[in-house]
Design a protein around this motif. Structure first.
Motif, PDB file in Angstrom:
ATOM      1  N   LEU A   1       0.826  -1.212   0.000  1.00  0.00           N
ATOM      2  CA  LEU A   1       0.000   0.000   0.000  1.00  0.00           C
ATOM      3  C   LEU A   1       0.859   1.260   0.000  1.00  0.00           C
ATOM      4  CD1 LEU A   1      -2.866  -0.960   2.455  1.00  0.00           C
ATOM      5  CD2 LEU A   1      -3.079  -0.453   0.023  1.00  0.00           C
ATOM      6  N   GLU A   2       2.036   1.167   0.600  1.00  0.00           N
ATOM      7  CA  GLU A   2       2.966   2.300   0.615  1.00  0.00           C
ATOM      8  C   GLU A   2       3.770   2.402  -0.674  1.00  0.00           C
ATOM      9  OE1 GLU A   2       5.208   1.610   4.180  1.00  0.00           O
ATOM     10  OE2 GLU A   2       3.501   2.112   5.468  1.00  0.00           O
ATOM     11  N   GLY A   3       3.545   1.468  -1.604  1.00  0.00           N
ATOM     12  CA  GLY A   3       4.183   1.531  -2.908  1.00  0.00           C
ATOM     13  C   GLY A   3       5.499   0.786  -3.028  1.00  0.00           C
ATOM     14  N   VAL A   4       5.835  -0.034  -2.043  1.00  0.00           N
ATOM     15  CA  VAL A   4       7.076  -0.800  -2.118  1.00  0.00           C
ATOM     16  C   VAL A   4       6.896  -1.920  -3.146  1.00  0.00           C
ATOM     17  CG1 VAL A   4       8.718  -2.237  -0.854  1.00  0.00           C
ATOM     18  CG2 VAL A   4       7.625  -0.292   0.292  1.00  0.00           C
ATOM     19  N   PRO A   5       7.743  -1.961  -4.178  1.00  0.00           N
ATOM     20  CA  PRO A   5       7.622  -3.017  -5.190  1.00  0.00           C
ATOM     21  C   PRO A   5       7.987  -4.394  -4.622  1.00  0.00           C
ATOM     22  CG  PRO A   5       9.064  -1.224  -5.934  1.00  0.00           C
ATOM     23  CD  PRO A   5       8.787  -1.002  -4.495  1.00  0.00           C
ATOM     24  N   LEU A   6       7.384  -5.432  -5.183  1.00  0.00           N
ATOM     25  CA  LEU A   6       7.691  -6.788  -4.735  1.00  0.00           C
ATOM     26  C   LEU A   6       9.176  -7.118  -4.899  1.00  0.00           C
ATOM     27  CD1 LEU A   6       4.654  -8.863  -6.058  1.00  0.00           C
ATOM     28  CD2 LEU A   6       5.131  -8.138  -3.732  1.00  0.00           C
ATOM     29  N   GLU A   7       9.773  -6.617  -5.959  1.00  0.00           N
ATOM     30  CA  GLU A   7      11.199  -6.879  -6.193  1.00  0.00           C
ATOM     31  C   GLU A   7      12.057  -6.321  -5.054  1.00  0.00           C
ATOM     32  OE1 GLU A   7       8.919  -7.212  -9.825  1.00  0.00           O
ATOM     33  OE2 GLU A   7       9.084  -5.548  -8.422  1.00  0.00           O
ATOM     34  N   GLU A   8      11.683  -5.168  -4.530  1.00  0.00           N
ATOM     35  CA  GLU A   8      12.413  -4.577  -3.408  1.00  0.00           C
ATOM     36  C   GLU A   8      12.211  -5.413  -2.139  1.00  0.00           C
ATOM     37  OE1 GLU A   8      12.886  -0.268  -1.168  1.00  0.00           O
ATOM     38  OE2 GLU A   8      11.924  -0.371  -3.139  1.00  0.00           O
ATOM     39  N   MET A   9      10.979  -5.875  -1.925  1.00  0.00           N
ATOM     40  CA  MET A   9      10.715  -6.734  -0.767  1.00  0.00           C
ATOM     41  C   MET A   9      11.544  -8.011  -0.863  1.00  0.00           C
ATOM     42  SD  MET A   9       6.705  -6.609   0.121  1.00  0.00           S
ATOM     43  CE  MET A   9       5.807  -5.482  -0.905  1.00  0.00           C
ATOM     44  N   HIS A  10      11.652  -8.535  -2.073  1.00  0.00           N
ATOM     45  CA  HIS A  10      12.438  -9.753  -2.283  1.00  0.00           C
ATOM     46  C   HIS A  10      13.915  -9.506  -1.961  1.00  0.00           C
ATOM     47  CE1 HIS A  10      13.791 -13.521  -3.898  1.00  0.00           C
ATOM     48  NE2 HIS A  10      14.463 -12.934  -4.858  1.00  0.00           N
ATOM     49  N   GLU A  11      14.409  -8.317  -2.229  1.00  0.00           N
ATOM     50  CA  GLU A  11      15.793  -7.972  -1.860  1.00  0.00           C
ATOM     51  C   GLU A  11      15.941  -7.964  -0.339  1.00  0.00           C
ATOM     52  OE1 GLU A  11      17.058  -4.341  -3.735  1.00  0.00           O
ATOM     53  OE2 GLU A  11      16.466  -5.057  -5.721  1.00  0.00           O
ATOM     54  N   TRP A  12      14.932  -7.483   0.374  1.00  0.00           N
ATOM     55  CA  TRP A  12      14.986  -7.428   1.837  1.00  0.00           C
ATOM     56  C   TRP A  12      14.803  -8.806   2.462  1.00  0.00           C
ATOM     57  CZ3 TRP A  12      10.915  -2.955   2.120  1.00  0.00           C
ATOM     58  CH2 TRP A  12      11.505  -1.766   1.681  1.00  0.00           C
ATOM     59  N   TYR A  13      13.988  -9.628   1.826  1.00  0.00           N
ATOM     60  CA  TYR A  13      13.674 -10.976   2.320  1.00  0.00           C
ATOM     61  C   TYR A  13      13.973 -11.984   1.206  1.00  0.00           C
ATOM     62  CZ  TYR A  13      10.978  -7.989   5.472  1.00  0.00           C
ATOM     63  OH  TYR A  13      10.584  -7.005   6.353  1.00  0.00           O
ATOM     64  N   PRO A  14      15.247 -12.208   0.898  1.00  0.00           N
ATOM     65  CA  PRO A  14      15.603 -13.045  -0.266  1.00  0.00           C
ATOM     66  C   PRO A  14      15.180 -14.511  -0.133  1.00  0.00           C
ATOM     67  CG  PRO A  14      17.563 -12.476   0.999  1.00  0.00           C
ATOM     68  CD  PRO A  14      16.420 -11.685   1.584  1.00  0.00           C
ATOM     69  N   TRP A  15      14.861 -14.965   1.067  1.00  0.00           N
ATOM     70  CA  TRP A  15      14.414 -16.348   1.247  1.00  0.00           C
ATOM     71  C   TRP A  15      12.958 -16.537   0.839  1.00  0.00           C
ATOM     72  CZ3 TRP A  15      15.793 -12.947   5.056  1.00  0.00           C
ATOM     73  CH2 TRP A  15      14.783 -12.482   5.880  1.00  0.00           C
ATOM     74  N   VAL A  16      12.266 -15.434   0.532  1.00  0.00           N
ATOM     75  CA  VAL A  16      10.883 -15.499   0.055  1.00  0.00           C
ATOM     76  C   VAL A  16      10.893 -15.161  -1.436  1.00  0.00           C
ATOM     77  CG1 VAL A  16       8.540 -14.602   0.321  1.00  0.00           C
ATOM     78  CG2 VAL A  16      10.041 -14.761   2.325  1.00  0.00           C
ATOM     79  N   SER A  17      10.426 -16.095  -2.248  1.00  0.00           N
ATOM     80  CA  SER A  17      10.436 -15.870  -3.700  1.00  0.00           C
ATOM     81  C   SER A  17       9.353 -14.873  -4.107  1.00  0.00           C
ATOM     82  CB  SER A  17      10.231 -17.184  -4.440  1.00  0.00           C
ATOM     83  OG  SER A  17       8.899 -17.637  -4.286  1.00  0.00           O
ATOM     84  N   LEU A  18       9.519 -14.317  -5.296  1.00  0.00           N
ATOM     85  CA  LEU A  18       8.490 -13.410  -5.821  1.00  0.00           C
ATOM     86  C   LEU A  18       7.165 -14.153  -5.969  1.00  0.00           C
ATOM     87  CD1 LEU A  18      10.532 -11.421  -8.487  1.00  0.00           C
ATOM     88  CD2 LEU A  18       9.588 -10.553  -6.345  1.00  0.00           C
TER      89      LEU A  18
END
Length: 69
Positions: free
Chosen positions: A32-49
């Motif tokens: 909701l804050e506009g964080v892209p999934l790709e960025e989240m994946h960088e923060w949590y690399p053990w969780v796939s897209l």
């Protein structure tokens, strides 16, 4: 559910991405804050897209069901 789970001993029973302690509410707030999934994946690399997408879809489906009477 394929991507979400809720267990009493994990994240105080809040729904999380299966196999993690990552609360789906946290993921939804970031989206909701506009964080892209790709960025989240960088923060949590053990969780796939695919896991992120699947978990978000499952969470949204929970709100799309009629309420139990």
């Amino acid at each position: 559910m394929k991507y979400l789970e809720s267990k009493p001993g994990v994240a105080s029973g809040h729904p999380v991405i299966k196999g993690t302690r990552l609360r789906i509410a946290h993921i939804l707030k970031m989206r909701l804050e506009g964080v892209p999934l790709e960025e989240m994946h960088e923060w949590y690399p053990w969780v796939s897209l695919a896991q992120f997408r699947g978990a978000i879809d499952e969470a949204v489906q929970q709100f799309d069901r009629p309420a139990h009477v």
